[in-house]
Write an enzyme that holds these catalytic residues in place. Structure first.
Site, short mmCIF file in Angstrom:
data_model
loop_
_atom_site.label_atom_id
_atom_site.label_comp_id
_atom_site.label_asym_id
_atom_site.label_seq_id
_atom_site.Cartn_x
_atom_site.Cartn_y
_atom_site.Cartn_z
N ASP A 1 45.64 16.52 20.50
CA ASP A 1 46.56 17.40 21.21
C ASP A 1 47.87 17.31 20.43
O ASP A 1 48.51 16.25 20.39
CB ASP A 1 46.71 16.91 22.66
CG ASP A 1 47.70 17.75 23.43
OD1 ASP A 1 48.55 18.43 22.78
OD2 ASP A 1 47.65 17.75 24.67
N LEU A 2 48.26 18.40 19.81
CA LEU A 2 49.36 18.34 18.84
C LEU A 2 50.71 18.05 19.49
O LEU A 2 51.68 17.78 18.80
CB LEU A 2 49.43 19.66 18.05
CG LEU A 2 48.20 19.90 17.18
CD1 LEU A 2 48.29 21.25 16.49
CD2 LEU A 2 48.03 18.80 16.14
N LYS B 91 51.23 30.55 5.23
CA LYS B 91 52.04 31.67 5.67
C LYS B 91 51.49 32.26 6.97
O LYS B 91 50.31 32.08 7.23
CB LYS B 91 52.14 32.72 4.56
CG LYS B 91 50.87 33.59 4.44
CD LYS B 91 51.10 34.81 3.61
CE LYS B 91 51.31 36.03 4.44
NZ LYS B 91 50.14 36.62 5.07
N LYS C 15 45.58 33.30 -7.41
CA LYS C 15 44.57 34.23 -7.97
C LYS C 15 44.57 34.14 -9.49
O LYS C 15 45.63 34.08 -10.11
CB LYS C 15 44.87 35.66 -7.51
CG LYS C 15 44.61 35.86 -6.02
CD LYS C 15 44.66 37.31 -5.63
CE LYS C 15 44.54 37.51 -4.14
NZ LYS C 15 43.18 37.59 -3.62
N HIS D 285 53.37 38.07 -0.58
CA HIS D 285 52.50 38.35 -1.72
C HIS D 285 53.13 39.32 -2.73
O HIS D 285 53.18 39.03 -3.93
CB HIS D 285 51.16 38.94 -1.26
CG HIS D 285 50.43 38.08 -0.26
ND1 HIS D 285 50.42 36.71 -0.32
CD2 HIS D 285 49.68 38.41 0.83
CE1 HIS D 285 49.68 36.24 0.69
NE2 HIS D 285 49.23 37.26 1.40
N LYS E 114 46.72 48.78 5.14
CA LYS E 114 45.35 48.63 5.65
C LYS E 114 44.73 50.02 5.72
O LYS E 114 45.44 51.02 5.84
CB LYS E 114 45.38 48.04 7.06
CG LYS E 114 46.05 46.68 7.19
CD LYS E 114 45.12 45.54 6.92
CE LYS E 114 45.78 44.20 7.12
NZ LYS E 114 45.10 43.11 6.44
C1 BG6 Z 1 46.70 37.68 4.05
C2 BG6 Z 1 47.09 38.69 5.08
O1 BG6 Z 1 47.81 36.88 3.69
O2 BG6 Z 1 46.21 38.33 2.89
C3 BG6 Z 1 45.92 39.59 5.43
O3 BG6 Z 1 47.54 38.02 6.26
C4 BG6 Z 1 45.33 40.19 4.17
O4 BG6 Z 1 46.30 40.62 6.32
C5 BG6 Z 1 45.05 39.12 3.13
O5 BG6 Z 1 44.13 40.86 4.52
C6 BG6 Z 1 44.64 39.73 1.82
O6 BG6 Z 1 44.22 38.72 0.97
P1 BG6 Z 1 43.16 39.03 -0.17
O7 BG6 Z 1 43.11 37.79 -0.99
O8 BG6 Z 1 41.90 39.37 0.51
O9 BG6 Z 1 43.75 40.19 -0.91
#
Ligand code: BG6
Length: 481
Positions: free
Chosen positions: A86-87, A142, A176, A234, A334
């Site tokens: 339990d944190l 994140k 990556k 990102h 998206k």
């Molecule tokens: C995450 C986001 O950080 O990165 C997601 O919260 C997103 O919404 C994902 O889908 C994309 O990561 P990748 O490596 O699949 O491009």
């Protein structure tokens, strides 16, 4: 080197979808240092055996070639342990401490794969329990905060318990392989450096496009939106890697100092420039992979009338000698037309064209997704007829083919780096706060703007205004060129 790796949020989505499969790959490839223990902690009451069985079940959803067979899983499972925690309970941290002390590993990495609003509390509890000795590292997933003030507050608490060199703020895009290759391309080769500047480059485009919708993450996504989910971290991290000056060494701080300078050089937004240079969108019903797809407002757990953006395109500039006047276009969304992440460096056209027909400028495409690669687009003569127009050709480098043996996924790479104490690919607190400073005026301007996000049909490249943003400078997005 013996290690203990502890996952807070051990039964959460991130742990079983990304972290455990990545660790398993490291294990399978013999990259995990020997003598390690992996401990998952979460609220559920489970024995080690029950946790292992649960994880084995989850692994059925892992992509084919990456899935362990029974024998492999059994060997991997020997490393796996589980404890209920339990944190909010100090006593549970003391129990964790005695578990860790039971063996005194060289390194203990505590991975906070929980909801970020718990980070300050977990860090304070870790500090109170004395779980912050120099051999202990903390990995923070994140999103770190939802604006500058909340990010600063998280960092304040983290810094009060851990030193900066113990704090590993993860942005999995930095792990990556193509991002690694961007560093190699720029700083391991002399070829591009003289061209990597305003005199030769017309514009740079960073696209992080996803074909999927928000799926079952509607509630999280509705609170977050594309700007916080993808741009603040990102996309801006990729921008820093493209635009940074050559660091003096490959040390973490030499690199992070240069990245910070880029973030500080970004042209700050005002209310007017947000209206002009930032486009937000939200997907409406359309199609995905040839099938009808619902709109964002029809997704599970998304409240009626939500103004959350699922698409952002923006234009910015890096205000320094190298980049003055060069537009950097960032775009993410998206339910877009394709699943692709890439950086396109568009070079200027030749100053004087002696060939009839095409005068297509060169471009370099750094592909992050769906496959890793580099494409250099050139014009070439087919050689049959002097008068014939030149044709576009591309030099393609497919990293999966070139380095088939050694491919390491982003999370695998970052987990191994955290175990080894290598901070190069992790984000320093000042970088992260500066990135919030950049996006904050956008959040503020949107909060005041009654217009809300522009609609776009699922399966397209976003609102038309995103094309207009680039067309205004007489350029076009890569797929429109
Ligand atoms: C995450 C986001 O950080 O990165 C997601 O919260 C997103 O919404 C994902 O889908 C994309 O990561 P990748 O490596 O699949 O491009």
């Amino acid at each position: 080197m013996s290690f203990d790796l502890v996952f807070f949020g051990g039964t959460g989505d991130l742990t079983w979808r990304k972290l455990m499969p990545a660790l398993f790959q490291a294990f399978r490839h013999g990259k995990l240092p020997a003598g390690g223990r992996i401990l998952s902690v979460a609220r559920e009451e489970l024995s080690d055996e029950q946790y292992r069985a649960w994880l084995k079940e989850r692994f059925q959803d892992v992509e084919g070639a990456k899935r362990p067979n029974d024998e492999e899983f059994a060997r991997f499972a020997e490393l796996l342990h589980y404890r209920r925690m339990d944190l909010s309970q100090p006593a549970d941290y003391l129990r964790l401490k005695s578990w860790l002390q039971g063996r005194n590993a060289h390194t203990a990495v505590l991975y906070l794969a929980t909801s970020p609003h718990l980070f300050p509390m977990i860090c304070e509890q870790l500090g109170a329990a004395g779980l912050n000795a120099p051999h202990i590292r903390v990995v923070l997933e994140k999103p770190l905060g939802h604006d500058l003030a909340s990010a600063q507050e998280i960092n304040r608490v983290v810094r009060s318990v851990f030193s900066e060199t113990q704090a590993f703020r993860i942005d999995h895009y930095l792990g990556k392989p193509s991002v690694q290759n961007l560093m190699a391309l720029r700083f391991g080769n002399a070829l591009f450096e003289p061209l990597w500047r305003r005199e030769s480059i017309a514009n740079i485009q960073i696209t992080l496009a996803e074909g999927l919708g928000v799926g079952t993450r509607g509630e999280f996504y509705n609170r977050t939106g594309a700007l916080r989910d993808m741009i603040q971290n990102h996309a801006l991290q990729l921008l820093t890697m493209v635009a940074m000056e050559p660091p003096s060494s490959n040390d973490a701080d030499a690199i992070r100092d240069e990245k910070l300078k880029v973030l500080r050089s970004l042209k700050p937004f005002t209310e007017d420039s947000v209206a002009r240079d930032v486009v937000r969108g939200q997907y409406r019903p359309g199609s995905a992979a040839g099938q009808p797809a619902v709109g964002f407002l029809q997704e599970q757990d998304v409240p009626a009338g939500s103004r959350c953006e699922t698409f952002v395109a923006l234009r910015t500039e890096v205000q320094n000698w190298r980049w003055a006047g060069v537009p950097f276009y960032l775009r993410t969304g998206k339910r877009l037309a394709s699943h692709e992440a890439q950086i396109v460096v568009n070079f200027r056209p030749t100053p004087h064209n002696i060939f009839p027909g095409v005068n297509q400028p060169n471009k370099l495409v750094i592909k992050l997704q769906p496959e890793d690669g580099l494409e250099l687009h050139l014009l070439a003569a087919k050689g049959t007829n002097q008068q014939e127009a030149l044709s576009p050709v591309s030099l393609d480098l497919d990293f999966d083919k070139a380095f088939a043996e050694n491919r390491v996924g982003a999370y695998e790479r970052l987990l191994l780096d955290a175990l080894a104490g290598r901070l190069n690919l992790f984000v320093r607190s000042d970088e992260q706060e500066q990135a919030w400073r950049f996006v904050e005026p956008i959040l503020q301007a949107w909060a005041k703007d009654s217009a809300g996000p522009r609609p776009y049909a699922a399966g397209t490249w976003g609102p038309a205004a995103a094309s207009a943003l680039v067309a205004r400078d007489n350029f076009a997005w890569d797929e429109e060129q």
